[in-house]
Design a protein around this motif. Structure first.
Motif, PDB file in Angstrom:
ATOM      1  N   ILE A 246      -3.967  -5.413  17.805  1.00  0.00           N
ATOM      2  CA  ILE A 246      -5.112  -6.326  17.638  1.00  0.00           C
ATOM      3  C   ILE A 246      -6.414  -5.579  17.865  1.00  0.00           C
ATOM      4  CG2 ILE A 246      -6.277  -8.335  18.626  1.00  0.00           C
ATOM      5  CD1 ILE A 246      -3.496  -9.519  19.191  1.00  0.00           C
ATOM      6  N   LYS A 249      -7.447  -3.707  14.997  1.00  0.00           N
ATOM      7  CA  LYS A 249      -7.646  -4.587  13.840  1.00  0.00           C
ATOM      8  C   LYS A 249      -6.538  -4.421  12.803  1.00  0.00           C
ATOM      9  CE  LYS A 249     -12.659  -4.639  14.400  1.00  0.00           C
ATOM     10  NZ  LYS A 249     -13.985  -4.411  13.777  1.00  0.00           N
ATOM     11  N   ARG A 250      -5.358  -4.197  13.304  1.00  0.00           N
ATOM     12  CA  ARG A 250      -4.185  -4.126  12.434  1.00  0.00           C
ATOM     13  C   ARG A 250      -3.345  -5.399  12.520  1.00  0.00           C
ATOM     14  NH1 ARG A 250      -2.221   1.941  14.313  1.00  0.00           N
ATOM     15  NH2 ARG A 250      -4.042   3.082  13.487  1.00  0.00           N
ATOM     16  N   ARG A 251      -3.820  -6.331  13.312  1.00  0.00           N
ATOM     17  CA  ARG A 251      -3.076  -7.563  13.530  1.00  0.00           C
ATOM     18  C   ARG A 251      -4.067  -8.667  13.851  1.00  0.00           C
ATOM     19  NH1 ARG A 251       2.350  -7.799  17.261  1.00  0.00           N
ATOM     20  NH2 ARG A 251       2.841 -10.028  17.012  1.00  0.00           N
ATOM     21  N   THR A 252      -3.733  -9.873  13.418  1.00  0.00           N
ATOM     22  CA  THR A 252      -4.620 -11.003  13.697  1.00  0.00           C
ATOM     23  C   THR A 252      -4.582 -11.343  15.180  1.00  0.00           C
ATOM     24  OG1 THR A 252      -2.828 -12.550  13.202  1.00  0.00           O
ATOM     25  CG2 THR A 252      -4.338 -11.974  11.399  1.00  0.00           C
ATOM     26  N   VAL A 253      -5.662 -11.951  15.642  1.00  0.00           N
ATOM     27  CA  VAL A 253      -5.779 -12.306  17.062  1.00  0.00           C
ATOM     28  C   VAL A 253      -4.809 -13.417  17.408  1.00  0.00           C
ATOM     29  CG1 VAL A 253      -7.349 -13.159  18.848  1.00  0.00           C
ATOM     30  CG2 VAL A 253      -8.203 -11.611  17.073  1.00  0.00           C
ATOM     31  N   GLU A 254      -4.157 -13.293  18.553  1.00  0.00           N
ATOM     32  CA  GLU A 254      -3.224 -14.302  19.038  1.00  0.00           C
ATOM     33  C   GLU A 254      -3.180 -14.246  20.560  1.00  0.00           C
ATOM     34  OE1 GLU A 254       1.085 -12.946  18.835  1.00  0.00           O
ATOM     35  OE2 GLU A 254       0.158 -11.789  17.168  1.00  0.00           O
TER      36      GLU A 254
END
Length: 269
Positions: A246, A249-254
């Motif tokens: 995250i 910025k390789r994964r959406t925020v969770e």
């Protein structure tokens, strides 16, 4: 002038004719008397005409001189009026400049007063900022240390105006405050136990720092109370890996179950 000359010549002729007629009447038979009488009459008349001519010439010269002087007078009068108007404008400008100088002097005095009061305040802010950075988790250590050193030089530099010093201090405070609302991932070496390991560091605001080795097989966190890096159990690896992705910025925020631990209270040893 031509009319005057014509009239003068007519007068001369009439005077000569009348005189000769009278002379002929008195001395009808004497030629010498006529000639002498004509000369006696003609000479004063010519002198009178010459005097009138000189007088008229002087009058003409005087009229020309009078015209020149009148023109010069009008020019000087206009120049005088212009100078009077310019003098009034200069007096008005002088009053405005004097008022402006007084205003600037007052502002300068107020500025000096502000500088005297603001400089100790900036030094206090710098001291508080230095303490904050020293007690913070060790993220971006080199960058923040360089910023503090540069800021200290600016504050104590007499060549730098107080406005620039204030701007630099506020800029540093804003950057430090911004750390509390952002996340970041960067590579650095950390000391876990007795081993120095290179890996990715995930910064969660100003709250926590997490470490993930380059092979993603081990993780750790920075203990703010002990001021040291401690290893994490393997069951935290999935959350730490997701946090690093995250941050990159390789994964959406969770939402992630990260082990935040306990916060250190300022003043505790």
């Amino acid at each position: 002038m031509k009319f005057f000359k014509k009239q003068t010549n007519n007068l001369i002729v009439q005077a000569v004719v009348l005189f000769l007629g009278g002379c002929a009447f008195v001395f009808p038979s004497t030629g010498w008397c006529r000639t002498d009488t004509v000369k006696q009459v003609k000479q004063p008349v010519e002198q009178s005409v010459q005097i009138r001519r000189e007088t008229q010439k002087q009058r003409d010269q005087w009229e020309q001189e009078k015209s020149k002087l009148a023109l010069l007078y009008e020019q000087l009068k206009q120049e005088h009026e212009m100078l009077v108007s310019e003098n009034k404008d200069l007096i008005t400008t002088q009053k405005s400049q004097k008022k402006l100088n007084q205003t600037l002097l007052k502002q300068q005095q107020e500025s000096l007063k502000i500088q005297k009061e603001l400089f100790p305040f900036l030094k206090e802010l710098y001291a508080q900022l230095s303490t904050l950075v020293a007690n913070d988790p060790p993220f971006l250590k080199e960058e923040r240390a360089v910023r503090l050193k540069t800021l200290e030089q600016v504050i104590h530099d007499p060549e730098v105006c107080i406005a620039e010093k204030y701007r630099k201090v506020m800029e540093a405070l804003f950057i430090e405050a911004e750390y509390g609302a952002t996340i970041e991932v960067y590579q650095d070496k950390v000391l876990i136990g007795t081993e120095e390991v290179l890996g990715n560091i995930f910064r969660l605001g100003r709250v926590s720092l997490f470490f993930l080795s380059l092979d993603k097989q081990s993780s750790g966190y920075f203990n703010v109370a002990q001021k040291s890096w401690l290893p994490l159990a393997d069951d935290h690896l999935p959350a730490i890996r997701s946090a690093v992705e995250i941050g990159n910025k390789r994964r959406t925020v969770e939402l992630l179950p990260l082990p935040l631990g306990q916060l250190a209270i300022q003043g505790d040893e």
